[in-house]
Design an enzyme around this catalytic site. Sequence first.
Site, PDB file in Angstrom:
ATOM      1  N   PHE A 128     -10.275  14.566  40.802  1.00 55.53           N
ATOM      2  CA  PHE A 128     -10.545  15.899  40.269  1.00 55.53           C
ATOM      3  C   PHE A 128     -11.002  16.776  41.437  1.00 55.53           C
ATOM      4  O   PHE A 128     -11.917  16.405  42.167  1.00 55.53           O
ATOM      5  CB  PHE A 128     -11.639  15.800  39.202  1.00 55.53           C
ATOM      6  CG  PHE A 128     -12.038  17.113  38.589  1.00 55.53           C
ATOM      7  CD1 PHE A 128     -11.143  17.829  37.799  1.00 55.53           C
ATOM      8  CD2 PHE A 128     -13.320  17.626  38.769  1.00 55.53           C
ATOM      9  CE1 PHE A 128     -11.525  19.032  37.197  1.00 55.53           C
ATOM     10  CE2 PHE A 128     -13.707  18.821  38.184  1.00 55.53           C
ATOM     11  CZ  PHE A 128     -12.797  19.525  37.393  1.00 55.53           C
TER      12      PHE A 128
ATOM     13  N   GLY B 194     -19.670  25.162  44.943  1.00 57.68           N
ATOM     14  CA  GLY B 194     -20.194  23.883  44.483  1.00 57.68           C
ATOM     15  C   GLY B 194     -20.808  24.138  43.129  1.00 57.68           C
ATOM     16  O   GLY B 194     -20.109  24.203  42.114  1.00 57.68           O
TER      17      GLY B 194
ATOM     18  N   GLU C 299     -21.341  16.067  40.236  1.00 59.23           N
ATOM     19  CA  GLU C 299     -20.971  16.498  38.879  1.00 59.23           C
ATOM     20  C   GLU C 299     -22.010  17.448  38.280  1.00 59.23           C
ATOM     21  O   GLU C 299     -22.373  17.339  37.109  1.00 59.23           O
ATOM     22  CB  GLU C 299     -20.704  15.300  37.965  1.00 59.23           C
ATOM     23  CG  GLU C 299     -19.363  14.662  38.300  1.00 59.23           C
ATOM     24  CD  GLU C 299     -18.813  13.769  37.209  1.00 59.23           C
ATOM     25  OE1 GLU C 299     -18.493  12.621  37.525  1.00 59.23           O
ATOM     26  OE2 GLU C 299     -18.685  14.225  36.052  1.00 59.23           O
ATOM     27  N   GLY C 300     -22.444  18.372  39.104  1.00 58.25           N
ATOM     28  CA  GLY C 300     -23.466  19.342  38.673  1.00 58.25           C
ATOM     29  C   GLY C 300     -24.834  18.815  39.047  1.00 58.25           C
ATOM     30  O   GLY C 300     -25.280  17.809  38.485  1.00 58.25           O
TER      31      GLY C 300
END
Lengths: 260, 385
Positions: free
Chosen positions: B122, B130, B363-364
């Site tokens: 991904f 970001g 992922e955050g």
Amino acid sequence: MKIVVCIKQVPDTAEVRINPETNTLVRDGVPSIINPYDLHALEAGLQIKELTGGTVTALTMGPPQAEDALREAIAMGVDDAVLLTDRAFAGSDTWATAYTLSRAVKKIGFDIILCGKQAIDGDTAQVGPEMAEFLDIPHIAYVKAIDEISTERIRVKRMMEEGYDIVESPIPVLLTVVKEINEPRLPSLKGKMRAKKAEIKKLGFDALETDEHLVGLKGSPTQVKDIFAPEMKKDRKVLKGSPEEIVEQLIGVLKEMKCL
Amino acid sequence: MDYFFTEEQKMIQELARQIAEEKVVPVRAELDEKEEFPHEIMKVLAQSDMFGIFIPEEYGGLGMGALELCIAVEELSRACLGVSTSYAANALGTYPILLFGTEEQKKKYLPDIASGKRLVAFALTEANAGSDAAGIQTTAKKDGDYYILNGTKQWITNGGEAEIYTVIAMTDPSRGARGASAFIVEKGTPGFSFGKKEKKMGIRASVTRELIFDNCKVPKENILGREGMGFIVAMKTLDQSRVGVGAQGVGVAQGALDEAIRFARQRVQFGKPVISFQAVQHMLADMATLTEAARSLVYSVARYVDSGAKDISKPSAMAKVFATDVAMKVTTDAVQVMGGSGYMREYPVEKMMRDAKILQIYEGTNQIQRNVIGQELIKEAARKG
């Protein structure tokens, strides 16, 4: 190609305990596994199928709970599984086991029979080759690699003490395999799900159309009188001195023991 | 604890654990040391159908959901987060196709993904995008039957190893986040190459690499959803996958706890195993309690995601933030319980501690997760009036 893999369910322990009264294996409380060498035989069977097409059947003889070993084989990818189980088969030695299995594979049909080189409980390494004799087909024991295979012939490497032999045989043939031949695959999720639902074919004494004196305890020329662990003796004597002196001392000791 | 798993869920747990113990544990230190991608382990995972867990049966998968994927991810993470990151990033890359793909796209890609034949990645992050995903500078310009992609993606997990990439790029830079679109880009597409391979603190068995698009011609049928939906594709994908990062946290925490307990039972000081000291017991008790709480939250949220609920942003963020903060604390404390030995590479907990850190970032970041939770709380309160 019709491939039959003979497997055995064994206790999962390096220390196999023997019941001193019955002289049989103690199975209670010991988890059971597929004999490790037989996992390599299963892998070899699956790899041959991937090359030549056909089917792989797992076969075992044992008590009803040996069905678990067959389900594990299905989870690895074999097409079907047959359990040879009957009170009449109880007490079989390697001869009677090999005879009974040979009757079963005749019924199932085969081109190649695969076995592990030996079971980790009995350690005899006899059943595979004996089966081939009962079936009157060639066998190659201790196979460490399959180099070439067609529907007619097979060429393998047979492990020897030093190095290996290259052996060629017509098919049908029986092979027993060593650990070096491959790395057994793990089961797959789809295989595990199939294994849970799969029907295990059961064959009993009646299905084999044979004589009751040829199977089980009655068909076993080996009768176990006693099983015991050899006693560990630690009474040793170290002789010291020059080689000449040691030889002299040794002659004295041997005379004392009335060996000379 | 019994989590009331179905027979099938137990099978996944059992097989994933077997793979972790037999195939991952023996090589994890070496993979970490050499920064080597676990090709052999990926093959085993493929052969075991692990890549197909969350893919519908009609495309060759097992037709299960987030909970089952979490179970597999947790078991692998217990052994090695580098390996589980490579595995979980594949799911992250697949969700855009699963959630937004057309029937043709699903038929074309999902069977190969389910069988593990082709790995997925991904690609959202860039040098200037970001936490602020709207800062994407990679562009996709429509040109006849193609989109022409230009730009560089950064820190892409499975970059170079994956065959299929789901890429977010700007089709209309003037519209900001609403100008983003998502594309499927296959390895080998002209103009698509790989740049710098990152050297990381942890998860070193996973590969993190730059993707370079230089007039890369992507067929127009490879767009996921419609033009302008890229940001939604990315956010829905992350909502779906985030609980899996929580499962990674639970796994690595459990792995570190197991190691700490094993060590504390053997290590003798002042004439007693150190586990007999209350100071050590209390640390282990807190580590175990936190891990169990994280696990319960992750399983609950995974079940909620699988229920088909729409409002999964907040619970997914909560599971991610809590379980990964727990992972950082538990792995750090495992090193502490094991003292000097814990700090040495001879034991696996220093690696677990290095590995765990990424969970609070990727992922955050956990700060962004708290933003998500905070914003949802405001919205909920406003709705109640």
